[in-house]
Design an enzyme around this catalytic site. Structure first.
Site, PDB file in Angstrom:
ATOM      1  N   GLU A  60       0.653   5.714  -0.082  1.00 49.61           N
ATOM      2  CA  GLU A  60      -0.170   6.931  -0.017  1.00 49.61           C
ATOM      3  C   GLU A  60       0.165   7.777  -1.244  1.00 49.61           C
ATOM      4  O   GLU A  60       1.277   8.277  -1.360  1.00 49.61           O
ATOM      5  CB  GLU A  60       0.141   7.696   1.276  1.00 49.61           C
ATOM      6  CG  GLU A  60      -0.207   6.896   2.508  1.00 49.61           C
ATOM      7  CD  GLU A  60       0.112   7.614   3.817  1.00 49.61           C
ATOM      8  OE1 GLU A  60       0.369   8.836   3.802  1.00 49.61           O
ATOM      9  OE2 GLU A  60       0.095   6.936   4.862  1.00 49.61           O
ATOM     10  N   LYS A  96       0.864  -1.188   0.000  1.00 47.75           N
ATOM     11  CA  LYS A  96       0.000   0.000   0.000  1.00 47.75           C
ATOM     12  C   LYS A  96       0.900   1.236   0.000  1.00 47.75           C
ATOM     13  O   LYS A  96       1.918   1.259   0.709  1.00 47.75           O
ATOM     14  CB  LYS A  96      -0.900  -0.005   1.239  1.00 47.75           C
ATOM     15  CG  LYS A  96      -1.731   1.267   1.383  1.00 47.75           C
ATOM     16  CD  LYS A  96      -2.730   1.145   2.506  1.00 47.75           C
ATOM     17  CE  LYS A  96      -2.207   1.482   3.871  1.00 47.75           C
ATOM     18  NZ  LYS A  96      -1.668   2.849   4.059  1.00 47.75           N
ATOM     19  N   GLU A 119      -9.003   6.956   3.184  1.00 47.85           N
ATOM     20  CA  GLU A 119      -8.934   7.329   4.609  1.00 47.85           C
ATOM     21  C   GLU A 119      -9.578   8.691   4.820  1.00 47.85           C
ATOM     22  O   GLU A 119      -9.243   9.661   4.119  1.00 47.85           O
ATOM     23  CB  GLU A 119      -7.485   7.345   5.106  1.00 47.85           C
ATOM     24  CG  GLU A 119      -7.414   7.759   6.592  1.00 47.85           C
ATOM     25  CD  GLU A 119      -6.105   7.477   7.297  1.00 47.85           C
ATOM     26  OE1 GLU A 119      -5.193   6.895   6.690  1.00 47.85           O
ATOM     27  OE2 GLU A 119      -6.010   7.861   8.489  1.00 47.85           O
TER      28      GLU A 119
HETATM   29  O1  KIV Z   1      -0.750   2.618   8.625  1.00 49.80           O
HETATM   30  C1  KIV Z   1      -1.947   2.368   8.826  1.00 49.80           C
HETATM   31  O2  KIV Z   1      -2.323   1.793   9.842  1.00 49.80           O
HETATM   32  C2  KIV Z   1      -2.908   2.808   7.826  1.00 49.80           C
HETATM   33  C3  KIV Z   1      -4.343   2.773   8.217  1.00 49.80           C
HETATM   34  C4  KIV Z   1      -4.670   3.977   9.034  1.00 49.80           C
HETATM   35  C5  KIV Z   1      -5.203   2.651   7.028  1.00 49.80           C
HETATM   36  O3  KIV Z   1      -2.537   3.207   6.767  1.00 49.80           O
END
Ligand code: KIV
Length: 284
Positions: free
Chosen positions: A119, A117, A186
């Site tokens: 951002e 994942k 988010e």
């Molecule tokens: O790092 C994390 O825990 C996240 C969540 C807030 C989605 O990205």
């Protein structure tokens, strides 16, 4: 204990098609991963919130690849069938696509993650494409991006203004076109989350973004009422582990102070011949 088949991206896509919601929790250690596997949580996110909830930092920025890969390996050992996501830490993918590929590859090859994942928004489209081209499945994290908190100016809902919302919708579409396999939204308004979820075949996971996404993720410590010092996220709290554990630790400290633990009758002892020998050799 019921066993289940490995959860893959095909499972998550099918769940979206069938309208069956996806459960995801953050996870940062082996023992907790074992419990989540037993509870059949669909997906575990080794989030960079590790820096906040496990290391005590005020933001996620100090998480490093070295931390995150070790943690992801442990979580994978505990949860072999969950869909496992490695969260790309700050500056592990923003500097250049080559670094992004190398770092994402560590999550995949070393830790056994199912995807990474990151951002992102349109400015990182080239990097997302490069990772996808390198056969790395990418979940695009949109909306509130905690790694950009210093630029944004605080933890607040994103996309409340129509123009900002349009930008997030466009970013989501660009990420899909670039080959992202899933989206995470988010802190966006639930109406915006619904628009995006209904306009794509990608599984969309919501984090404090209302009930209309295909699945939900929450930070473990928030839902357990456990730990302090990280930004509060408004989630349903299922336990008050903070109070419970403080009670347990107090009870332990009291037992030690009052010599109620450990008890002699529950401790290992020597037989009397060996004890006499020991005393003779020590004291003559
Ligand atoms: O790092 C994390 O825990 C996240 C969540 C807030 C989605 O990205």
């Amino acid at each position: 204990m019921a066993t289940r088949k490995k959860i893959t991206i095909s499972t998550l896509r099918a769940r979206k098609r069938e309208g069956r919601k996806i459960s995801m929790l953050t996870c940062y250690d082996y023992s907790t991963a074992v419990l989540m596997e037993e509870a059949q949580i669909d997906s575990l996110l080794v989030g960079d919130t590790y820096a906040e909830v496990c290391l005590g930092h005020p933001t996620t920025l100090p998480a490093t690849m070295e931390h995150m890969v070790v943690v992801a390996e442990a979580v994978r050992r505990g949860a072999p069938t969950a869909y496992l996501i490695g969260d790309m830490p700050y500056l592990s993918y923003q500097v250049c696509p080559e670094e992004a590929i190398r770092n994402a590859g560590m999550f995949m090859a070393q830790a056994g993650c199912d995807c990474v994942k990151a951002e992102v928004d349109r400015r990182l489209l080239g990097t997302v494409k490069a990772m996808v081209d390198a056969s790395i499945p990418v979940m695009a994290h949109l909306g509130l991006k905690p790694q950009s908190i210093a630029s944004v100016g605080g933890y607040r809902v994103q996309g409340k203004q129509a123009s900002d919302a349009v930008r997030i919708v466009e970013d989501a579409k660009m990420m899909e076109d670039a080959g992202a396999i899933a989206l995470l939204l988010e802190a966006v308004p639930m109406e915006l989350a619904a628009e995006i979820t209904n306009s794509t075949d990608l599984p969309v996971i919501g984090c404090v973004s209302g009930p209309f996404c295909d699945g939900q993720v929450v930070v473990l410590h928030d839902m357990l009422g456990y730990g302090v010092g990280h930004p509060p996220r408004s989630v349903k709290v299922y336990a008050q582990l903070h109070d419970e554990l403080v009670g347990v630790f107090r009870a332990y400290a009291k037992d030690v102070a009052e010599e109620a633990f450990p008890l002699a009758e529950e401790s290992a002892s020597m037989d009397s011949a060996q004890l006499s020998k020991l005393r003779r050799s020590l004291h003559g």
